[in-house]
Design a protein around this motif. Structure first.
Motif, PDB file in Angstrom:
ATOM      1  N   UNK A 277      37.075  54.056  47.200  1.00 36.85           N
ATOM      2  CA  UNK A 277      37.530  54.240  45.813  1.00 36.85           C
ATOM      3  C   UNK A 277      38.860  53.544  45.568  1.00 36.85           C
ATOM      4  N   UNK A 278      39.810  53.674  46.495  1.00 38.75           N
ATOM      5  CA  UNK A 278      41.117  53.031  46.343  1.00 38.75           C
ATOM      6  C   UNK A 278      40.988  51.510  46.366  1.00 38.75           C
ATOM      7  N   UNK A 279      40.146  50.986  47.244  1.00 35.79           N
ATOM      8  CA  UNK A 279      39.955  49.538  47.332  1.00 35.79           C
ATOM      9  C   UNK A 279      39.325  48.983  46.060  1.00 35.79           C
ATOM     10  N   UNK A 280      38.306  49.667  45.557  1.00 37.67           N
ATOM     11  CA  UNK A 280      37.637  49.217  44.326  1.00 37.67           C
ATOM     12  C   UNK A 280      38.611  49.267  43.150  1.00 37.67           C
TER      13      UNK A 280
ATOM     14  N   UNK B 152      38.879  45.466  42.393  1.00 40.48           N
ATOM     15  CA  UNK B 152      37.725  45.236  41.510  1.00 40.48           C
ATOM     16  C   UNK B 152      36.758  44.192  42.084  1.00 40.48           C
ATOM     17  N   UNK B 153      36.264  44.401  43.317  1.00 39.91           N
ATOM     18  CA  UNK B 153      35.352  43.420  43.915  1.00 39.91           C
ATOM     19  C   UNK B 153      33.960  43.507  43.302  1.00 39.91           C
TER      20      UNK B 153
ATOM     21  N   UNK C  66      29.193  46.125  41.870  1.00 44.07           N
ATOM     22  CA  UNK C  66      29.597  46.166  40.477  1.00 44.07           C
ATOM     23  C   UNK C  66      28.364  46.076  39.588  1.00 44.07           C
ATOM     24  N   UNK C  67      28.278  46.959  38.576  1.00 47.50           N
ATOM     25  CA  UNK C  67      27.160  46.921  37.638  1.00 47.50           C
ATOM     26  C   UNK C  67      27.192  45.638  36.831  1.00 47.50           C
TER      27      UNK C  67
END
Length: 59
Positions: free
Chosen positions: A24-27, A31-32, A57-58
């Protein structure tokens, strides 16, 4: 990165919860489009734990 990972040493959370929080922190920070994180934990109570989580990512 090393200090961030080591900050989980003194937290009383499960292996699964720590890997999910790292994802969660990395995303949130990067924002990969896709990411896969693998946590390979040393034996604890003679149980070796490996946890893999993925994010896509959607479109």
């Amino acid at each position: 990165m090393k200090l961030y990972i080591n900050s989980y040493r003194d937290r009383y959370i499960s292996h699964e919860e720590s890997i999910n929080q790292i994802l969660d922190d990395f995303v949130a920070a990067c924002a990969p489009l896709e990411v896969k994180i693998k946590g390979d934990f040393n034996p604890r109570g003679n149980v070796h734990t490996v946890i893999e989580v993925e994010h896509h990512k959607d479109k």
